[in-house]
Design a protein around this motif. Sequence first.
Motif, short mmCIF file in Angstrom:
data_model
loop_
_atom_site.label_atom_id
_atom_site.label_comp_id
_atom_site.label_asym_id
_atom_site.label_seq_id
_atom_site.Cartn_x
_atom_site.Cartn_y
_atom_site.Cartn_z
N PHE A 18 21.83 44.97 14.27
CA PHE A 18 21.97 46.31 13.87
C PHE A 18 23.06 46.23 13.05
O PHE A 18 23.25 46.95 11.77
N LEU A 19 24.32 45.63 13.42
CA LEU A 19 25.37 45.86 12.44
C LEU A 19 25.23 45.10 11.04
O LEU A 19 25.66 45.57 10.07
N ILE A 20 24.57 43.94 11.07
CA ILE A 20 24.14 43.21 9.80
C ILE A 20 23.26 44.36 8.79
O ILE A 20 23.44 44.30 7.69
N GLY A 21 22.37 44.92 9.54
CA GLY A 21 21.68 45.86 8.82
C GLY A 21 22.22 47.15 8.48
O GLY A 21 21.91 47.40 7.08
N ILE A 22 23.18 47.37 9.24
CA ILE A 22 23.90 48.76 8.50
C ILE A 22 24.74 48.43 7.59
O ILE A 22 24.95 49.09 6.70
N VAL A 76 16.86 41.93 3.76
CA VAL A 76 17.74 41.98 4.90
C VAL A 76 17.71 42.83 5.83
O VAL A 76 17.45 42.61 7.10
N TRP A 77 17.74 44.22 5.43
CA TRP A 77 17.72 45.24 6.43
C TRP A 77 16.28 45.31 7.11
O TRP A 77 16.31 45.80 8.25
N ARG A 78 15.42 45.03 6.34
CA ARG A 78 13.95 44.95 7.06
C ARG A 78 14.03 43.92 8.10
O ARG A 78 13.53 44.17 9.17
N MET A 79 14.50 42.70 7.79
CA MET A 79 14.37 41.60 8.99
C MET A 79 15.26 41.89 9.96
O MET A 79 15.03 41.34 11.15
N THR A 80 16.45 42.76 9.78
CA THR A 80 17.19 42.88 10.98
C THR A 80 16.89 44.16 11.74
O THR A 80 16.44 44.05 13.06
N ILE A 81 16.95 45.26 11.09
CA ILE A 81 16.78 46.48 11.69
C ILE A 81 15.39 46.44 12.35
O ILE A 81 15.03 47.03 13.36
N VAL A 139 21.62 56.37 8.29
CA VAL A 139 22.95 55.51 7.52
C VAL A 139 22.87 56.12 6.12
O VAL A 139 23.80 56.26 5.44
N ASP A 140 21.51 56.11 5.61
CA ASP A 140 21.43 56.73 4.03
C ASP A 140 21.84 58.19 3.79
O ASP A 140 22.51 58.57 3.00
N THR A 141 21.45 58.87 4.80
CA THR A 141 21.97 60.32 4.72
C THR A 141 23.45 60.66 4.86
O THR A 141 23.79 61.46 3.85
N PHE A 142 24.20 59.85 5.60
CA PHE A 142 25.70 60.07 5.88
C PHE A 142 26.32 59.32 4.73
O PHE A 142 27.17 59.69 3.97
N PHE A 143 26.03 58.07 4.58
CA PHE A 143 26.73 57.13 3.91
C PHE A 143 26.61 57.32 2.29
O PHE A 143 27.35 57.71 1.55
N MET A 144 25.00 57.19 1.94
CA MET A 144 24.93 57.28 0.51
C MET A 144 25.17 58.63 -0.05
O MET A 144 25.57 59.09 -1.06
N GLY A 145 24.77 59.62 0.89
CA GLY A 145 25.01 61.14 0.64
C GLY A 145 26.29 61.43 0.31
O GLY A 145 26.59 62.18 -0.45
#
Length: 304
Positions: A18-22, A76-81, A139-145
């Motif tokens: 999860f950490l790698i994916g995030i 990568v995030w598809r393979m991890t999360i 993650v997308d909502t808060f980080f990218m936003g």
Amino acid sequence: MIFGKSINKYYIQNAHWFLIGIATIAIIDYVQVLIPSQISEIIAGLTNKDIDMVRVGEILKVMAIYVAIIVVGRFVWRMTIMTSSRRFDYGLRNDMFKHALELSQGYYSYHKVGGLMAYFINDVEAIRRTVGFGMIMVVDTFFMGGIVLVRMFKIDPLLTAFTAIPMLLITFIGMVMGRTLREKFKLAQKAFESLSDFTNESLSGIRIIKAFVKEKSEIDAFSQINRESYYKNIDYVKTQEQLRITVSMLIRLIFVLIIAYGGYLIYQSNLGVTSGFTNDKLIEFFLLFNMLVWPMMALGRIIN
């Protein structure tokens, strides 16, 4: 996100993935936000005729690197999360089945099999989707936003404020409709439970049904229960679509505000009343907000 003593251990077991994916999603989000400024530089240079093809080539090479990072990062995030969410699914179903075998006979006297089947099928699937796509959306909502809003604010604070008002409205509507969605989801699950239980009992006692020639009455009863499940699920889906349509309409309203007020700022700049807001800035702002659309849509999906 979904947390609880029964599933927190799966977060711990898959914490490193999860950490790698995030971290990968955060890198991708940051890189994506850099692209509009590169496009803006090219547009500004071509408009002012103060950019040569060498510089354009350099910018395009940088953008190509950004695109490559995004492509690899998404893999990568598809393979991890997403893989970790499947481990959630696998582990939770195994633990549920083991627990079901350890329950007393008295438990099954008061709880129908259809209800347990609903837990194993619909509820676990809902958890898997929330843990997988839900984590990505959070993650997308808060980080990218957050990054996009900061860059938009640097371009024009007032225009950013205009876009923020409908965004706050989206959040409020999502919170209100989220309560309704939860209640309608429970009703749909209850209807699925009744349908599963009736099907299980009918098939288990099929010999008795045939012996007493009760096929017609069983078909009628099943049709009634199935119809009830249909209407409950349709009602739930309608509420989902109402939320989606509301969010989409507000997003389109923001697009209109950006074009209208941005065009006004450019007009004022051309008259010499104000300075600093040009066509390339409006395009960059528009591209940044377009990136903000996904986090806003993701917010609605998280609630679902």
